[in-house]
Structure formats: C-alpha cells, structure tokens
Design a protein around this motif. Structure first.
Motif, PDB file in Angstrom:
ATOM      1  N   SER A   1      -3.431  14.339  -0.938  1.00  0.00           N
ATOM      2  CA  SER A   1      -2.518  13.218  -0.697  1.00  0.00           C
ATOM      3  C   SER A   1      -3.236  11.886  -0.605  1.00  0.00           C
ATOM      4  O   SER A   1      -2.579  10.847  -0.444  1.00  0.00           O
ATOM      5  CB  SER A   1      -1.736  13.449   0.605  1.00  0.00           C
ATOM      6  N   THR A   2      -4.562  11.879  -0.708  1.00  0.00           N
ATOM      7  CA  THR A   2      -5.318  10.636  -0.523  1.00  0.00           C
ATOM      8  C   THR A   2      -5.711   9.976  -1.838  1.00  0.00           C
ATOM      9  O   THR A   2      -6.377   8.924  -1.804  1.00  0.00           O
ATOM     10  CB  THR A   2      -6.591  10.909   0.295  1.00  0.00           C
TER      11      THR A   2
ATOM     12  N   LEU B   1       0.855   6.764   3.234  1.00  0.00           N
ATOM     13  CA  LEU B   1       0.940   5.705   4.246  1.00  0.00           C
ATOM     14  C   LEU B   1       2.354   5.511   4.762  1.00  0.00           C
ATOM     15  O   LEU B   1       2.555   4.761   5.727  1.00  0.00           O
ATOM     16  CB  LEU B   1       0.402   4.397   3.676  1.00  0.00           C
ATOM     17  N   ASN B   2       3.338   6.131   4.149  1.00  0.00           N
ATOM     18  CA  ASN B   2       4.682   6.114   4.736  1.00  0.00           C
ATOM     19  C   ASN B   2       4.747   6.966   5.990  1.00  0.00           C
ATOM     20  O   ASN B   2       5.691   6.840   6.780  1.00  0.00           O
ATOM     21  CB  ASN B   2       5.707   6.609   3.714  1.00  0.00           C
ATOM     22  N   ASN B   3       3.769   7.847   6.164  1.00  0.00           N
ATOM     23  CA  ASN B   3       3.656   8.650   7.371  1.00  0.00           C
ATOM     24  C   ASN B   3       2.962   7.810   8.436  1.00  0.00           C
ATOM     25  O   ASN B   3       1.795   7.427   8.296  1.00  0.00           O
ATOM     26  CB  ASN B   3       2.848   9.919   7.076  1.00  0.00           C
TER      27      ASN B   3
ATOM     28  N   ALA C   1       0.808  -1.219   0.000  1.00  0.00           N
ATOM     29  CA  ALA C   1       0.000   0.000   0.000  1.00  0.00           C
ATOM     30  C   ALA C   1       0.843   1.271   0.000  1.00  0.00           C
ATOM     31  O   ALA C   1       0.510   2.228  -0.715  1.00  0.00           O
ATOM     32  CB  ALA C   1      -0.960  -0.018   1.194  1.00  0.00           C
ATOM     33  N   PRO C   2       1.940   1.378   0.771  1.00  0.00           N
ATOM     34  CA  PRO C   2       2.722   2.629   0.741  1.00  0.00           C
ATOM     35  C   PRO C   2       3.282   2.973  -0.630  1.00  0.00           C
ATOM     36  O   PRO C   2       3.453   4.148  -0.944  1.00  0.00           O
ATOM     37  CB  PRO C   2       3.834   2.364   1.767  1.00  0.00           C
ATOM     38  N   SER C   3       3.597   1.964  -1.448  1.00  0.00           N
ATOM     39  CA  SER C   3       4.115   2.269  -2.782  1.00  0.00           C
ATOM     40  C   SER C   3       3.021   2.814  -3.697  1.00  0.00           C
ATOM     41  O   SER C   3       3.319   3.527  -4.660  1.00  0.00           O
ATOM     42  CB  SER C   3       4.726   1.011  -3.409  1.00  0.00           C
TER      43      SER C   3
ATOM     44  N   GLY D   1      -6.783   3.673   4.845  1.00  0.00           N
ATOM     45  CA  GLY D   1      -5.552   3.818   4.073  1.00  0.00           C
ATOM     46  C   GLY D   1      -5.468   2.778   2.975  1.00  0.00           C
ATOM     47  O   GLY D   1      -4.976   3.058   1.870  1.00  0.00           O
ATOM     48  N   ALA D   2      -5.973   1.562   3.248  1.00  0.00           N
ATOM     49  CA  ALA D   2      -6.012   0.519   2.219  1.00  0.00           C
ATOM     50  C   ALA D   2      -7.007   0.876   1.128  1.00  0.00           C
ATOM     51  O   ALA D   2      -6.751   0.650  -0.063  1.00  0.00           O
ATOM     52  CB  ALA D   2      -6.363  -0.822   2.859  1.00  0.00           C
ATOM     53  N   PHE D   3      -8.171   1.436   1.512  1.00  0.00           N
ATOM     54  CA  PHE D   3      -9.158   1.846   0.500  1.00  0.00           C
ATOM     55  C   PHE D   3      -8.560   2.870  -0.459  1.00  0.00           C
ATOM     56  O   PHE D   3      -8.694   2.744  -1.685  1.00  0.00           O
ATOM     57  CB  PHE D   3     -10.397   2.449   1.181  1.00  0.00           C
ATOM     58  N   PHE D   4      -7.916   3.872   0.097  1.00  0.00           N
ATOM     59  CA  PHE D   4      -7.352   4.928  -0.732  1.00  0.00           C
ATOM     60  C   PHE D   4      -6.216   4.400  -1.613  1.00  0.00           C
ATOM     61  O   PHE D   4      -6.051   4.838  -2.754  1.00  0.00           O
ATOM     62  CB  PHE D   4      -6.845   6.078   0.138  1.00  0.00           C
ATOM     63  N   ALA D   5      -5.424   3.459  -1.084  1.00  0.00           N
ATOM     64  CA  ALA D   5      -4.303   2.915  -1.859  1.00  0.00           C
ATOM     65  C   ALA D   5      -4.810   2.123  -3.057  1.00  0.00           C
ATOM     66  O   ALA D   5      -4.256   2.223  -4.165  1.00  0.00           O
ATOM     67  CB  ALA D   5      -3.427   2.037  -0.972  1.00  0.00           C
ATOM     68  N   ILE D   6      -5.863   1.334  -2.878  1.00  0.00           N
ATOM     69  CA  ILE D   6      -6.415   0.558  -3.989  1.00  0.00           C
ATOM     70  C   ILE D   6      -7.089   1.483  -5.004  1.00  0.00           C
ATOM     71  O   ILE D   6      -6.978   1.297  -6.224  1.00  0.00           O
ATOM     72  CB  ILE D   6      -7.401  -0.494  -3.474  1.00  0.00           C
TER      73      ILE D   6
END
Length: 1004
Positions: free
Chosen positions: A938-939, A683-685, A676-678, A696-701
């Motif tokens: 950033s999201t 999410l690196n924060n 997810a951070p990549s 955070g997983a929702f936004f990453a996908i």
C-alpha cells in the motif's frame, strides 16, 4: 463537568443524592426559582380568597408559607439526615424559648455539595498506573529524561491582575522543579518586567488577517491558557496539527456564564454551540471554586476540574481604591460614619434552609441592641444574598420585623454587583451559611483580605484555615446561642473590641493547615509585582472582550465555511470525486497500454519522432498555473508537507516550493498544492497518516513520480523548520541551486537542519543517544528489530550501523535535497523499513494508542525514529552529505567518504541488494496475493521482472485477440450473401421524353 454528565452530584451525608434545579432548568440560572406547586398555582389563580386564608391560619405562618412557595429559590429536596438535624436543632432551640421561629420548623439546613470530576480522575488514574507499571504491550518503557518539559503560558495581555500573580507563582514553582516556560501575549503591559525578572522569555504575538498565530505549538508539552480573555488563542489551537496538544484553561470570570444563560433563553443555539466547541478543545478546564462549574454547565464537555485558591480576592482588596467606594456606599444606604455595620454573607448556592439560617443568625444578633443602649439605631445589618431581580428584600424585612428589629435596621443588598463595597463598608462580617462546601468560601476570604473580623460556623472547610479566637471566631451551627456570646466579646460600647481588631489583623491571609514546602508554595509571589507603577489596565466594559472573542470565533467559522463554499462552487466535492473515479476507470486501460508500450524494447525512430513524443501536450485536468510553469524550467522543487490549517502561516509561496497536503480537507484554497491522499490512498487512513508523518508525503510523491515531479532534484522541508527559523533564506536558496546546476558535489544529500543545534538536543548527544532520547530510550532496540525483520536475520543483531558524530553532524526535521533518482532508491529502502516497523508496532498501538517509543499515548509512535532514517541510508549507501547554512548558504561536507572506509555497511544498503529485496516483495504481492495484513503493497508501486513479462504476455494476447477479430470480420464479410438485382433500368429515348412532356404542358 467531570461528573456532570447527568447533573451535578450533590450528596447528603454521603448517601442521599440531590439534583440541583439550576442544572435541570438552565433558563433559571444558578439561583433558579423552584417550580411552583399545584397549591401555589391555585392561590395565584385566586380560587382561594387571601382574606379567608389569613383568617384561617396564623398571620406568621401565612407569610412564611407564602414566601416559601413563591419566593424561595431552590428545588424540592428529599429529607434525610440533614432534615433530622435541622428538626433536632429547631426543637433544641424551641426549648430555649425561640418561639418566634416556630413558623420555620418545616425548613431544613443546606445540603452538603460534593463535586466529583469522575471522568478526569479516572483518566488520571489510568495514566498514573501506566507510568507506574511502565509497560506497553510486551516491552518495558524506559523513562529517558533527555530534556526538560516545556510549557507555554498564554495571556490576553500583560497588565497586572490576579491572573498574572497566580501564574507567576505557579511558574516560579515549576521552574524550580525543572520545567521550561515561555510566555505568549497578544498585548504588552507592565507585567513584562516581572516575567523577565523570573527569567521567562516573553513573546508578544499578533494574529494575521485569518486570525492565525505564527507559533509552532507542537514544541510545547502543554499550554496553559489564562482567563476568558485569552480564548482567542483557542481558535488556532482547535485546528490541525495542534488539536491534540494538552491544554489547561483556567477560568475565573463569571461573565460568560451569565451570557450563556441569556443565549439559551433567547434561542441562540449557534453561539452556544460555538462556545461548546471551544470548551471541548481544552484537556482540563480549571475553576477556582465549585460554583463556577455550575454556571458553565451548559458547555460542560466532561473536563471541568476545581483547584480551590486564587489571589483574586486579595488583589481586589486595595484599600486605597475602595475607600471612596466605601463612603459612597454608606451614604447611598443612608448610613453614617458612626453607624456599626454588620454584614451577613454566605454561600452563592440557594437551598431551602437559607431562610432558616437567616432567622437563626438574626435571632442571635438581636441581643446586640443592649451593647448600643439608647443609640441602638446605629446598629445596621446587611444581608448580602440573591440578586436584584428577586423579591429577596421583602422576605428579609418580614423575618426581621417578626423577630423584633426596627424598620430599616436590617436591609438586603443584592450580591451580584455589590460584594466588594458591602464588605469594605462593614465593621464585622458574619458567615451565615451552614452549608459545608468543598473549599474555603471566596467571600470569607475576601473579608479576611479586607482585614475585617469574621465569625463563621464551625465547618470542616472553614476550620482548616480559621483558628478559633486567633484569626477569626467559630461557633457550632447546632447552637447559635454561642454566636450571641461571641458578639458580646467582639462588640464593646457600640464599637469593635481590641480582640476583634487583633483577629482582623491576624486574619489578613488565611494559613493552610497541611505542610507545604516553603520554597515552592509559601505564599503568592506578591514581591515580584512590587514597585510597578500604574498597573491598572485601561477601563473596559466587562463584556467588551467577550464581544471581541465571539466576533473572532465567528470570523474563523465563517472563513472555513466560505472556503468550503468557494471550493464547492468550483467543484462540488462529492460529484467531483465520482467524476474523477469515472475518468480514472475509463482512462486506466489506455494509460496502462502507454506505459507498457514505453517499457518494451522498441526502435526510437528518427530524431523527429523522439522530439515529437517528448513534446506531447500535458493531459492533466487543470490548467498549468504560473508557479508550475516556473518549476518546469528549474532543476529543483522543494515540497513542504503539511497537515491542517494551523500550518498555513509557515508555508512558502514561491515557485521553488510546493505545498503537499497530507489531508484533502486541510488544503490551501487556490494554491497549487499536491493532494497526497489522491496519489497514495493509504493516507486516507488517519492512523497511517499520523504514524508516518512526512514519510507519507515521500511515498505519495514517489508513487508514479514522473507524473507529478519532472525535476532532476527533489527536496523536502518541514513547516516546523520554518517555525523554528531554520528554513532556507534567499541567499541559501541561490547557493544551493548554483551547487546543483554546477554538479559541485555529485550524488549528494544536502541538508540545513542540524542535529547538534536542535532544541531537543541541548547536551549535544551523539546520533544513537539522541534517537534513544526522543523515543523513550528504545530507539536502538526498535531499529535493530526492524533490520532483523527486514533482512530476514534469525539470530540476534549484536550491533547497529555505526553513526559517528566526531566528523560532523546529522540531518533532522526532514529538511534535505537529493537527486530524484537517489530519492527513489531511498524510498525503496524506506518502504521495507516502515513495513518492518509496522509489523512490530501495529497490534499494540492500534488497540491502546501506546507504543514503547513514547512515554504516553502518542498517535505518531515511530515517526521520530523515521526522522533520522535518511542519515543512516545516506551514510551507508556511500552518498556525500553536505550541510548548507540556512542563513549564509555556506556549504560544508560532513562525514567525508575517506573517513567512512571500514565503517559503512555497503552490502546492506547498496542498490542491488535493496532492489532485489524490493522485487522479491513485489513478486510475493503480485503472485501469491497473501491475505495477511501487509503494509508494503500500500506504500507504492509493485513492479518486478515477472510484472514486465506478464504485461508483455498480456499485450501479446491483446494483439492476438485483435488480429483474430480482424480475421473473423473479413471472413464474415466474404461469406455474406448478396441479393440479386430484380432488373435493369433502361433510359428512355429523347423523342419519347418530348412526347410525354407535351401533354403535361397542355394540361397546365
């Protein structure tokens, strides 16, 4: 050790400080020898002849001086009020014809020790002030008791011992005041029936091959780990996401303290560092006395605390087991059954006044000879102190000889292994230490549990539990002559008198001086363990369990290092990161061109062209594994967000599921998990990774979803649902896939974790009441404020979106499925809502770690509010909501659309409204470039109509630039000057060629 950052604070009359040599020199242990003086080294080097020295001074003074220099444990101390009191006592007794003790006049009595856990007390005080004030930032925190606090008690086994008795007593009191308790153990035993009798559920669990336990420790408000034997559980609790669960560890054993000293001496720093990490994991480490913290000072992380009191001594005082040991020990020392044995016991600390105390007690006991008459040889005195490795015995014999005792009447016995046998063999126990400690001495408690008559100095800690001439006898330490009078009353004709027997029977259990509620703290819960047959555990060596725990800890550390090594062999992480960023930079322009090309209105061409474009090969950097290939052909993929190694046992391994690591460090090796951070650098924060949680997983996908997710439906399942046995079974998975493929319910939110069966909702509260309950009573206020900021409402929002519970239940724990298109719409709404929450909470939460949605420090803050957000969006955006039974797969629609008419806020949640708001924010971020702190950009992606036009203009400019470059190239080629030929080549005739070739042949 609380206040042991620079050494254990030892106070003398509350104004002189003393530093213990046992803390300055860890190689010497608790009873470390003092460093020798220059004079001592001079004598050792034989620069002064022993005979000349003996002739120069008195014989008595020489021996005492020699013993003081070479054999006395302890360190050089400052002389203060204690020394003055010792000197006054000596002078007073000198006047009473105690000339035999003149050689001891330079010694003083023990120093008072004061243990102060300053760090912990300061922390407790701050937390208490916060609870008292109840204010976080500018918002009042409401104490909302929506459930009982839940604790986990962890044992290594369920064999009956002092730990089981202690925790059974504590658990009974906690249950009475409203706590919920669950017991975990790695081994069964007779105590299982005791806990069932109390009404506490017990789970016997075992670790997997990777030394991990399948327990969701986040379900508990605190964990109580009992004894060193249960330290194996801490290897799991040291991993994410369980690292911050409050943990109280009680340690009663001294076994590890001795071993740590050996590790330090032998230079085994790695093992010591491993134990330091284990000790640092605990929030508080509780010891039953003030001696153990000093033994474990090498591992002190500042969290040591002392709560005096333990049933250990009473538990060990089993006369049936010790009777054979008693007779055997007397025979070993050469004592007969008729001998009268007096045991002198004292503090386990060493100090300069130790010998002075020995001398005064022995002097006071000397008149006891007259009570035995001609049979005075029957009197035996045992001094229980020191260890077997020291020269303690010769010192004791010398003092006894100078006081007039017969040879063999006074003996020294090491206290390291013989404490129980000495006390059980003694007829009378005298506490010889004048050191005023914090708690009632354990060894004196042991003697009272053995029903031995005791005599002790009148010290404050002893006076609290011993009533003079009732359950023991007290004498002032300033006047040891009173001890002689007490002995004459307790010993008659060489035997214990009747009053001594009465005091021993009354003093079996000491009584506390202060008032304690009888219902909670009347006594140890001995009655719960009555009727248990063979309660003794199997015979094991004292250090065997430590070997097993250290092996387990080393295995865990080795596993992580091996995983890191394996990952480094595949890709050296730092190099791989640099290469990845370089590849992204080099491919960025090409990818953007492809995306812009896809967004333009272009003719699709023939069907062959469309088919060819759809079959373009995958350009991913890794080879697609079997699971990824299987997911490509199915309509649904369920992602399981996780954070930390502790969650691995709860993740699935089938093709329907795919792990989603919220941190790069905690990803499963060899698994096809999404990093997810990549995909979302936010999410690196660590702050946002914790506060967003699964969002955070929702936004990453959702960020460029077409690159990672190619299925028509998307789902999420929390690993905590699996831990609570709420995950989908094979039958439910099949039923859900069939409903999706058949399009049975259309655009629907499927969920399988119900609000009304959630353990956090035992009273079956409605939606908003439950939200308030898990957010310190402030959920509705925070939700209202977020909506106001999100929609730009200036006036007060008098009501919230209605969420009725009479027509069905709601989803919890992020376990649901949506069409991918609807999921993107939900993420669009969630990004704006989260941005409004962040603006509301960030300042106070970032600075203090507290927010008004929690009663204490909580790094997750509004993540519990976000857990319920999908219900609000699905209900008011007119989505169907269907519950799927996780066991049977039976489906039942909740909150039917017909029943929602007139209650849904359609205009607020419809796609057109949300999309226009999203475009407004994108325009602001893309055009104005605001410099304020703003979470929304950033999201996820930033796209609006202006972005499309800007990209089209940029593309046209690029085309025009290329066209102009082509024209310039052609012009340069046309204007290029060509060099004229210098002449023409004329081919010679054939005859000329032959004539020239003939001379060449002749020359050969």
């Amino acid at each position: 050790m609380g206040s042991l950052e620079t050494g254990l604070p030892l106070k003398r009359d509350h104004h002189h400080l003393l530093r213990s040599s046992s803390l300055r020199n860890s190689n010497n242990g608790i009873l470390g020898q003092r460093s020798r003086s220059r004079f001592a080294r001079l004598v050792l080097s034989k620069r002064i002849d022993y005979l000349q020295l003996i002739c120069a001074v008195a014989v008595f003074f020489f021996f005492v001086f020699l013993f003081q220099i070479f054999f006395l444990p302890g360190s050089v101390m400052e002389y203060g009020s204690k020394s003055e009191k010792a000197h006054d006592l000596f002078m007073k007794n000198s006047e009473a014809n105690l000339g035999e003790l003149a050689f001891l006049k330079e010694l003083d009595f023990g120093e008072d020790i004061n243990f102060q856990p300053l760090k912990l007390m300061d922390k407790f005080q701050k937390d208490a002030n916060l609870v008292t004030n109840g204010v976080v930032g500018s918002k009042k925190v409401v104490r909302f008791g929506y459930r009982k606090p839940k604790l986990a008690l962890v044992f290594a086994d369920l064999w009956v011992d002092q730990h089981q008795i202690l925790m059974a007593t504590v658990a009974t009191a906690l249950l009475e005041i409203g706590y919920e308790i669950e017991v975990f153990s790695s081994e069964n035993g007779p105590a299982l029936d005791v806990w069932r009798k109390i009404g506490v559920p017990v789970s016997v669990i075992t670790a997997d091959e990777n030394m991990k336990f399948s327990v969701d420790w986040l379900n508990y408000d605190g964990i109580l780990v009992n004894s060193l034997k249960a330290a194996g559980f801490l290897s799991c609790l040291m991993q994410e996401p369980f690292k911050n669960v409050p943990l109280v560890w009680t340690i009663h054993e001294q076994t590890l303290a001795a071993r740590l000293g050996q590790y330090v001496t032998s230079g085994q720093s790695e093992t010591v560092d491993t134990w330091k990490r284990v000790f640092s994991r605990a929030t508080v480490i509780v010891f039953p006395n003030y001696i153990l913290p000093m033994g474990y000072s090498v591992c002190d992380p500042g969290n040591y605390f002392v709560i005096p009191g333990s049933p250990e001594e009473a538990w060990k005082a089993d006369k049936k087991q010790l009777a054979p040991m008693q007779d055997e020990f007397r025979l070993k020392l050469g004592y007969g059954q008729d001998d009268f044995v007096v045991a002198l016991v004292g503090s386990r600390l060493s100090y300069r006044g130790l010998w002075l105390e020995h001398a005064f007690i022995l002097k006071a006991l000397f008149p006891l000879h007259t009570e035995f008459g001609d049979s005075s040889s029957r009197l035996k005195i045992i001094i229980l102190a020191g260890d077997s490795a020291s020269n303690y015995s010769s010192t004791v014999e010398t003092i006894a000889d100078k006081l007039g005792y017969r040879t063999g009447m006074v003996k020294h016995v090491a206290a390291d292994e013989n404490t129980d046998t000495v006390i059980s063999s003694a007829d009378l126990v005298i506490y010889r230490s004048f050191l005023d400690e914090h708690s009632f001495p354990d060894i004196l408690l042991k003697a009272m549990c053995f029903e031995k008559p005791i005599i002790a100095p009148d010290l404050p800690t002893i006076r609290k539990y011993v009533s003079d001439r009732v359950n023991g006898y007290l004498f002032p330490k300033e006047d040891p002559r009173v001890l002689t009078q007490i002995m004459s009353q307790m010993v008659s004709n060489g035997k214990l008198s009747l009053i001594a027997h009465n005091a021993a029977s009354i003093g079996k259990l000491p009584q506390a001086a202060k008032d304690i509620p009888l219902k909670l703290k009347a006594e140890w819960q001995w009655h719960l363990f009555e009727g248990i047959g063979d309660s003794r555990p199997p015979n094991k060596t004292k250090t065997k369990f430590l070997d097993k725990i250290e092996k387990q800890l080393n295995h865990t550390n080795g596993e992580y290092s091996t995983a890191l090594t394996a990952s480094n062999e595949t890709f050296v992480y730092a190099i791989w990161e640099d290469q990845k960023y370089a590849d992204i930079a080099s491919m960025k322009k090409r990818r953007e061109d492809e995306e812009l090309k896809d967004r333009t209105d272009q003719p699709r061409g023939t069907w062959d062209d469309v088919y060819r474009n759809a079959r373009r090969p995958d350009r991913s950097l890794h080879e697609r594994d079997e699971g990824e290939l299987e997911r490509t052909g199915q309509p649904l993929c369920i992602y399981e967000p996780y954070f930390g190694v502790g969650t691995w046992p709860f993740l699935h391994h089938t093709s329907l599921y795919r792990g989603l690591g919220l941190s790069t460090k905690g990803r499963r090796p060899g698994a096809d998990d999404v990093d997810a951070p990549s995909r979302l650098p936010l999410l690196n924060n660590a702050y946002y990774r914790d506060v967003l949680g699964e969002y955070g997983a929702f936004f990453a996908i959702a960020n460029r979803v077409d690159r990672i997710h190619k299925n028509a439906w998307i789902g999420f399942q929390s690993w905590r649902a699996t831990a609570r046995m709420r995950s989908l079974s094979k039958t439910a998975e099949k039923s859900l896939l069939e409903a999706i493929e058949a399009r049975r319910h259309g655009d629907t939110l499927y969920f399988w974790a119900r609000l009304d069966t959630d353990p956090r909702n035992p009273s079956k509260q409605d939606f908003w009441s439950f939200c308030d309950a898990i957010n310190a009573g402030n959920c509705q206020f925070a939700f209202s404020e977020a909506l106001k900021q999100m929609y730009g409402i200036k006036h007060n929002l008098s009501s919230l979106p209605p969420m009725p519970s009479d027509e069905g239940t709601w989803s919890v724990m992020h376990s649901w499925v949506l069409p991918t298109k609807s999921f993107m719409e939900f993420v669009m709404f969630s990004r704006m809502f989260v941005d409004a929450l962040d603006a509301q909470f960030y300042d106070d939460h970032q600075k203090t770690g507290r927010c008004y949605l929690s009663l204490s420090k909580d790094k997750h803050c509004y993540s519990r509010l976000l857990e319920l957000l999908v219900n609000v969006w699905a209900y008011h955006s007119a989505r169907r909501i269907v519950y799927v039974d996780p066991e049977t797969g039976f489906m039942q629609e909740q909150h039917r659309l017909k029943g929602r008419r007139g209650q849904m806020w359609i205009k607020w949640f419809q796609y057109s409204t949300v999309k226009s708001m999203d475009e407004d924010l994108a325009e602001e971020a893309d055009s104005d470039h605001p410099r304020r702190r703003w979470l929304w950009p950033s999201t996820g992606e930033i796209f609006w109509q202006g972005t499309y036009e800007k990209e089209r203009n940029l593309r046209n400019k690029e085309k025009e630039k290329k066209r102009q470059q082509s024209k310039d190239k052609i012009q340069r080629m046309r204007k290029r000057t060509h060099q004229r030929a210098l002449g023409k080549y004329v081919k010679p005739l054939a005859d000329d060629a032959n004539s020239t070739a003939l001379p060449a042949k002749l020359l050969r």
